[in-house]
Design a protein around this motif. Structure first.
Motif, PDB file in Angstrom:
ATOM      1  N   GLU A  89      63.762 -21.034 103.855  1.00 18.52           N
ATOM      2  CA  GLU A  89      62.950 -19.791 103.970  1.00 18.52           C
ATOM      3  C   GLU A  89      61.979 -19.546 105.104  1.00 18.52           C
ATOM      4  N   ALA A 139      53.698 -21.246 103.258  1.00 20.21           N
ATOM      5  CA  ALA A 139      54.078 -19.921 102.647  1.00 20.21           C
ATOM      6  C   ALA A 139      52.760 -19.275 102.406  1.00 20.21           C
ATOM      7  N   SER A 158      60.935 -15.425 104.539  1.00 20.84           N
ATOM      8  CA  SER A 158      60.392 -14.943 103.292  1.00 20.84           C
ATOM      9  C   SER A 158      59.429 -15.751 102.664  1.00 20.84           C
ATOM     10  N   GLN A 165      57.419 -15.220 100.314  1.00 18.34           N
ATOM     11  CA  GLN A 165      57.311 -15.240  98.920  1.00 18.34           C
ATOM     12  C   GLN A 165      58.552 -16.145  98.232  1.00 18.34           C
ATOM     13  N   GLU A 191      54.382 -25.144 100.379  1.00 16.23           N
ATOM     14  CA  GLU A 191      53.529 -24.176  99.638  1.00 16.23           C
ATOM     15  C   GLU A 191      52.545 -23.727 100.636  1.00 16.23           C
ATOM     16  N   LEU A 243      57.508 -19.647  98.721  1.00 19.16           N
ATOM     17  CA  LEU A 243      56.540 -20.214  97.925  1.00 19.16           C
ATOM     18  C   LEU A 243      57.066 -20.558  96.412  1.00 19.16           C
ATOM     19  N   ALA A 244      58.048 -19.594  96.012  1.00 15.88           N
ATOM     20  CA  ALA A 244      58.719 -19.764  94.714  1.00 15.88           C
ATOM     21  C   ALA A 244      59.159 -21.041  94.726  1.00 15.88           C
ATOM     22  N   MET A 247      51.323 -15.480 104.218  1.00 18.84           N
ATOM     23  CA  MET A 247      50.914 -14.783 103.454  1.00 18.84           C
ATOM     24  C   MET A 247      49.660 -14.220 103.657  1.00 18.84           C
TER      25      MET A 247
END
Length: 130
Positions: free
Chosen positions: A24, A56, A28, A30, A53, A33-34, A60
């Motif tokens: 990712e 990401a 993305s 998000q 993390e 991060l997930a 963001m």
């Protein structure tokens, strides 16, 4: 024996989520991060999810939270130059070149033969004016 199997399965799943988070990168934040958070929950001893993390979170716009993840990785591996270098990179991207230089110098002290770190320790990651 069941506990050993559960641990191995957890580590395997963590690796799957680390690979998913890496996939990712640049797409993305998000989703990255997930996936990274899931990987960290499955393997709390690995620093890779914290790096992902941080990436990401920085993408963001959450720089303080990103730095916190990098600092967590640094505490997990206090004798590794990698988290220090990544914090230096983070500071340089934020145009905090003096702070970056401090982290690059600390990383260089742990890996004195790294010529790239030696250059960054002098410049703080500041782009050359040529």
């Amino acid at each position: 024996m069941l506990a050993a199997v559960a641990l191995i399965f957890s580590l395997y799943l963590s690796d799957v989520y680390v690979r998913r988070a890496r996939a990712e990168l640049g797409h993305s934040p998000q989703a990255q991060l997930a996936a990274a958070r899931t990987a960290a929950a499955l393997d709390p001893w690995s620093v890779d999810p914290h790096y992902l993390e941080a990436s990401a979170l920085e993408s963001m716009g959450e720089r303080p939270a990103a730095l916190a993840q990098l600092e967590r990785a640094r505490r997990m591996e206090p004798t590794s130059f990698v988290p220090l270098g990544l914090i230096g990179d983070f500071q340089a991207r934020g145009r905090h070149f003096a702070a970056a230089r401090v982290y690059y110098r600390r990383a260089l002290a742990l890996d004195p033969l790294d010529t790239g770190l030696a250059q960054l320790a002098q410049t703080g990651g500041r782009p050359s004016s040529s």
